[in-house]
Write an enzyme that holds these catalytic residues in place. Sequence first.
Site, PDB file in Angstrom:
ATOM      1  N   ASP A 175       0.872  -1.182   0.000  1.00 16.00           N
ATOM      2  CA  ASP A 175       0.000   0.000   0.000  1.00 16.00           C
ATOM      3  C   ASP A 175       0.901   1.222   0.000  1.00 16.00           C
ATOM      4  O   ASP A 175       1.974   1.232   0.634  1.00 16.00           O
ATOM      5  CB  ASP A 175      -0.904   0.015   1.229  1.00 16.00           C
ATOM      6  CG  ASP A 175      -1.912   1.157   1.162  1.00 16.00           C
ATOM      7  OD1 ASP A 175      -2.955   0.982   0.505  1.00 16.00           O
ATOM      8  OD2 ASP A 175      -1.645   2.227   1.760  1.00 16.00           O
ATOM      9  N   HIS A 184      -5.410   4.867   6.411  1.00 13.81           N
ATOM     10  CA  HIS A 184      -4.658   5.639   5.418  1.00 13.81           C
ATOM     11  C   HIS A 184      -3.187   5.784   5.786  1.00 13.81           C
ATOM     12  O   HIS A 184      -2.531   6.733   5.342  1.00 13.81           O
ATOM     13  CB  HIS A 184      -5.290   7.019   5.181  1.00 13.81           C
ATOM     14  CG  HIS A 184      -6.647   6.935   4.550  1.00 13.81           C
ATOM     15  ND1 HIS A 184      -6.848   6.547   3.245  1.00 13.81           N
ATOM     16  CD2 HIS A 184      -7.878   7.185   5.083  1.00 13.81           C
ATOM     17  CE1 HIS A 184      -8.153   6.568   2.987  1.00 13.81           C
ATOM     18  NE2 HIS A 184      -8.800   6.940   4.081  1.00 13.81           N
ATOM     19  N   GLU A 233       1.085   5.685   0.156  1.00 11.10           N
ATOM     20  CA  GLU A 233       0.475   6.996   0.366  1.00 11.10           C
ATOM     21  C   GLU A 233       1.233   7.980  -0.508  1.00 11.10           C
ATOM     22  O   GLU A 233       2.436   7.817  -0.763  1.00 11.10           O
ATOM     23  CB  GLU A 233       0.554   7.411   1.837  1.00 11.10           C
ATOM     24  CG  GLU A 233      -0.097   6.441   2.803  1.00 11.10           C
ATOM     25  CD  GLU A 233      -1.577   6.195   2.537  1.00 11.10           C
ATOM     26  OE1 GLU A 233      -2.237   7.116   1.980  1.00 11.10           O
ATOM     27  OE2 GLU A 233      -2.081   5.111   2.864  1.00 11.10           O
ATOM     28  N   ASP A 286      -2.753  -0.223   6.348  1.00  8.79           N
ATOM     29  CA  ASP A 286      -3.651  -0.615   5.252  1.00  8.79           C
ATOM     30  C   ASP A 286      -3.175  -1.914   4.596  1.00  8.79           C
ATOM     31  O   ASP A 286      -3.995  -2.747   4.182  1.00  8.79           O
ATOM     32  CB  ASP A 286      -3.724   0.496   4.205  1.00  8.79           C
ATOM     33  CG  ASP A 286      -4.535   1.697   4.694  1.00  8.79           C
ATOM     34  OD1 ASP A 286      -4.959   1.678   5.877  1.00  8.79           O
ATOM     35  OD2 ASP A 286      -4.718   2.655   3.919  1.00  8.79           O
TER      36      ASP A 286
END
Length: 600
Positions: A24, A165, A26, A170
């Site tokens: 994952d 998040h 960001e 995540d």
Amino acid sequence: MQAIQATFDDLGTRLADVTFVVVDLESTGGSPEQCGITEIGAVKVRGGEVLGEFQTLVNPAEPIPAFISVLTGITDAMVAEAPRIDSAFPAFLEFAAGSVLVAHNAGFDISFLKAAAARTRTPWPGFDVLDTLTLARHLVTRDEAPNHKLSSLARVFASRTTPDHRALHDARATVDVLHGLIERVGNLGVHTLEELASYTSRVSPVQRRKRFLADALPHSPGVYLFKDADGRVLYVGTSRDIRSRVRTYFTASEQRSRMADMVRLAQSVTPVVCQTALEAQVRELRLIDEHKPRFNRRSKNARRLLWVKLTSERFPRLSIVRHVREDGVHYIGPFRSRLNAQAAVDAVHEIVPLRQCTQRITGKESSCALAELGRCGSPCTGAQSPADYAGLVADCAALFAGDARVGGDKLRARLEELAAQERFEDAARIRDRFLHLVRGAARSQRLAPLTSAREVVAARRHETGGWEIVCIRYGRLAGTVVCPRGADPMVHVETLRATAEVVLAPLVGAAAAGSTAALVEETEILLRWLETPGVRIVELDGSWTCPVGGAGALRHELEPAVAAAHEVVGFDRDAGLESPRARSRARFRGAGQPRDRVGA
């Protein structure tokens, strides 16, 4: 029957043996080209066990928007001392090497990773990728979750980590979602990576459970026959790899709705291994013709063809017939539909005013409307003598037999006459009809040498080395063999000639017209193979000729004009040609009229 032990390669990669890296990211925004990565989190799992974790903040070298900081909790101060992507990305690749990447909405994460590879000038390793979002859409219903967001799925599968998040959190939640989804598809018979990657709810459990039908099939070129419980053939297909092709009928890659019905009825698959792809094509055609499988659409009506015949009468005419007879007259074709055959007949009548009536002429009939319009010489009233009419018949016979030059000249004259009168739609319609005529004539002229040749032996280089050798007799495939690399090909040629199928000659004089020892479609398959670059004629017992001024030359002249006509009409309509006359002029003139010369 002796059982066949399947190999691990045949079965696919068991999910329990696959190493997944659930990742994952960001970022500072949604565009991988314009935005940077701020955090990478990944979890490596295999067989339900966590093997390791990877987490790092990344300095994006740009300010993080305030709304992103509010969403993720990642601020500029947190990433100020973090490594740049040049350092973080290679470390992630080392962690994920040799694995299958998994992400929720994988398109987002993978696009950012590929953009990072481009920025750091690192070759993208070409990971296999699974998207839990795609799987969830097939496996999680609206009754279970209002949507397929990661937070909603984490609740459905009771994840131990709540998505917030942050990349590692995540990724951990996605691991739990992945395991829950794998458990669900396992109950539906999905146990390998290949099956999971191609899973879709559009493939019914019944269809998926019949994968075993492909287990004993060979990895060889040939034909396969799906059969029902009573042994009736449901479908015939061909492939360079029978087993791999049959497997696709039980996966999402097979999207034809009627194939799902076929698989539901199928109880067995019979392979017919062939030496070459050419032999497989021919065998497929013959088997479809023999069994008429209900789920095959192509080639089921291979024998329902039509010919245009120049009759043998005092005043010959054109007739559409289903059979070619040994009557010494000229035929062209075959045509696949009566509409095309009638278009060919109409084209002849445009340039050769043969009679169109069907009754027997006695010389006492009254004049018809065609005679009054100048479209017929009216032999029925005695206005046209047999000698004069014979000249028209000779022109038509020449076009049928192999000399299209006179017909081409008459066509040009007719088109120029209509264009001068600004009857462009009529000119285009006649040109299109004439194309059907020359296609039928060219077809019979191309097939005639092959269908009349007692034997043709040809060879071409095989893709694995050696030679692919083919024996054709009277237009029918009599045998084929592959000569291995380093062997004497002439020994295989002589062996093939001695063992090939004995094919009886067709009726004398009928071969040129279409009454052949094989289906016309089979002969056309063989002809296309013979015309392939690299094919060499080894032995020829017969003649191999094509008329210099034949219909094929005129066909090559007309086809580009007809094809271009459709493009021109569409273009000019979009450009605003309001006048029907302007559109018809574009269709005829814009496409280009036939050239001034019929090439050889």
